[in-house]
Design an enzyme around this catalytic site. Structure first.
Site, PDB file in Angstrom:
ATOM      1  CG  HIS A  20     -24.480 -31.451   1.678  1.00  0.00           C
ATOM      2  ND1 HIS A  20     -23.601 -32.504   1.556  1.00  0.00           N
ATOM      3  CD2 HIS A  20     -23.969 -30.672   2.656  1.00  0.00           C
ATOM      4  CE1 HIS A  20     -22.611 -32.367   2.415  1.00  0.00           C
ATOM      5  NE2 HIS A  20     -22.812 -31.246   3.097  1.00  0.00           N
ATOM      6  CG  HIS A  22     -23.378 -27.444   6.596  1.00  0.00           C
ATOM      7  ND1 HIS A  22     -23.418 -28.395   7.589  1.00  0.00           N
ATOM      8  CD2 HIS A  22     -22.846 -28.068   5.495  1.00  0.00           C
ATOM      9  CE1 HIS A  22     -22.911 -29.540   7.128  1.00  0.00           C
ATOM     10  NE2 HIS A  22     -22.569 -29.366   5.856  1.00  0.00           N
ATOM     11  CG  HIS A 200     -21.151 -34.334   6.325  1.00  0.00           C
ATOM     12  ND1 HIS A 200     -22.438 -34.065   6.670  1.00  0.00           N
ATOM     13  CD2 HIS A 200     -20.678 -33.211   5.702  1.00  0.00           C
ATOM     14  CE1 HIS A 200     -22.751 -32.831   6.283  1.00  0.00           C
ATOM     15  NE2 HIS A 200     -21.695 -32.293   5.698  1.00  0.00           N
ATOM     16  CD  GLU A 203     -16.221 -32.880   3.487  1.00  0.00           C
ATOM     17  OE1 GLU A 203     -16.611 -33.197   4.629  1.00  0.00           O
ATOM     18  OE2 GLU A 203     -16.254 -31.701   3.054  1.00  0.00           O
ATOM     19  CG  ASP A 281     -20.683 -28.583   2.169  1.00  0.00           C
ATOM     20  OD1 ASP A 281     -21.427 -28.804   3.131  1.00  0.00           O
ATOM     21  OD2 ASP A 281     -19.540 -29.069   2.069  1.00  0.00           O
ATOM     22  CG  ASP A 282     -20.347 -25.075   4.613  1.00  0.00           C
ATOM     23  OD1 ASP A 282     -21.086 -24.909   5.596  1.00  0.00           O
ATOM     24  OD2 ASP A 282     -19.792 -26.168   4.351  1.00  0.00           O
TER      25      ASP A 282
END
Ligand code: HPA
Ligand code: ZN
Length: 346
Positions: A20, A22, A200, A203, A281-282
């Site tokens: 996961h 981005h 997603h 969340e 994630d980020d």
């Protein structure tokens, strides 16, 4: 029993898969400014420090507003290559051996950056990482859920010449009021094309959105999935389908999905026999890559060695790779945990 420091060292040294991530969320402020300058883009923030002070989020939307501004500096194939190779080099140094990367084509198409520019730049870096480090990867095209299903269909059309380079499709961006069922038809078309499916869900959105991801989108895994824990029937279903949850601890903390790292539900997920995994994630926005996510969890919980092993194993099992590739990775993982080889994957 190992100490926390020993567990953190083990987490850093063990081979890992990240599921996961981005790619636009790996744009570190320094690279963001460098790319903006060569593309002659004037940023809203006068300096790297000023930009970093804006990285305070109360929810997902606060973050997305900054995330879309950040990615707006990406214009050329070389920009996408530089972005991707920087991430891959970083996680290669963290002993990541397999990555599954999201990109957001619509976030660039609307700025006039073609699908070809995006995918060629990303793919060039993925191929290079494979040659240089033996790192394997899958690429996941993500639809922006705040846009229409029609826009997702247009994106799928633009992706058609590049489908040999795309392994799966995802669904990201603002979750609330954009339920998975909004995209029922486009995901059906993607399934027909043989693409893997993820979304997603849970969340910020309610358990109902996770049910829709399962029943309507027919996902192969769930991104985040935290709110599944509110519904015992749902957790039973996720367990029955052996669906992987790609959990992102530091992201959850920074976006106020959890109140504190101590209160993070990942151990609870493991106790419920859910296939939870650890991901970043980020990372450029949330304060850490995959190793920092493991470290934060270990520091703020009583995570055991067996649970650490399970988290790493779940990631290889949930990866979109062959059974024999899984077995090879698990053999290496077992060596780290001094389990007796050969490990047999079932
Ligand atoms: N959630 C939804 N969309 C996103 C995220 C996220 O954490 N990161 C990038 N796009
Ligand atoms: Zn995400």
């Amino acid at each position: 029993m190992r100490t926390k420091i020993e567990l953190i060292t083990l987490a850093k040294q063990m081979p890992k898969a990240e599921l996961h991530l981005h790619i636009e969320g790996t744009l570190e402020p320094e690279l963001l400014f460098k790319i903006a300058s060569r593309n002659q883009i004037t940023l809203k923030y006068p300096s790297i420090d000023a930009l970093k002070t804006a990285y305070k989020f109360n929810n997902l939307q606060d973050f997305l507003d900054i995330y879309y501004q950040g990615m707006s500096v990406l214009l050329t194939e070389n920009d996408f290559y530089d972005l991707t190779i920087a991430y891959l080099a970083k996680v290669h140094a963290q002993n990541v051996v397999h990555v599954e990367i999201f990109f957001d084509p619509q976030g660039h198409l609307e700025r006039g950056v073609t699908f070809e520019i995006q995918i060629n730049g990303i793919k060039k870096a993925l191929d290079e990482a494979h040659i240089k480090w033996g790192m394997t990867s899958n690429l996941i095209m993500s639809f922006l859920r705040h846009l229409s299903e029609e826009s997702a269909f247009e994106t799928l059309e633009l992706a058609t010449p590049f489908l040999d380079k795309i392994d799966g499709v995802g669904l990201d961006s603002s979750e609330m009021n954009h339920p998975p069922k909004k995209f029922a038809e486009v995901f059906k078309a993607c399934r027909k094309l043989g693409l893997k499916i993820t979304a997603h869900a849970g969340e910020e959105g309610p358990p109902e959105y996770i049910w829709q991801a399962l029943d309507i989108l027919q996902v192969n895994r769930i991104d985040h999935g935290n709110r599944a824990l509110e519904d015992t029937q749902l957790t039973a279903e996720i367990q029955k389908q052996r669906l992987t949850l790609t959990v992102c601890p530091l992201s959850n903390l920074k976006l106020c999905v959890v109140d504190s790292m101590e209160g993070h539900p990942i151990q609870k997920m493991l106790q419920l026999n859910l296939n939870a995994t650890v991901n970043s994630d980020d990372p450029a926005y949330f304060g850490g890559y995959i190793n920092e996510n493991y470290q934060a969890l270990i520091e703020s919980s009583d995570l055991t060695e067996a649970e650490l092993y399970q988290l790493a194993k779940n990631a290889f099992e949930g990866a979109w790779i062959t059974t024999s590739e899984k077995t090879c990775h698990l053999v290496e993982l077992d060596k780290m945990f001094q389990k007796s080889p050969p490990y047999l994957y079932t």
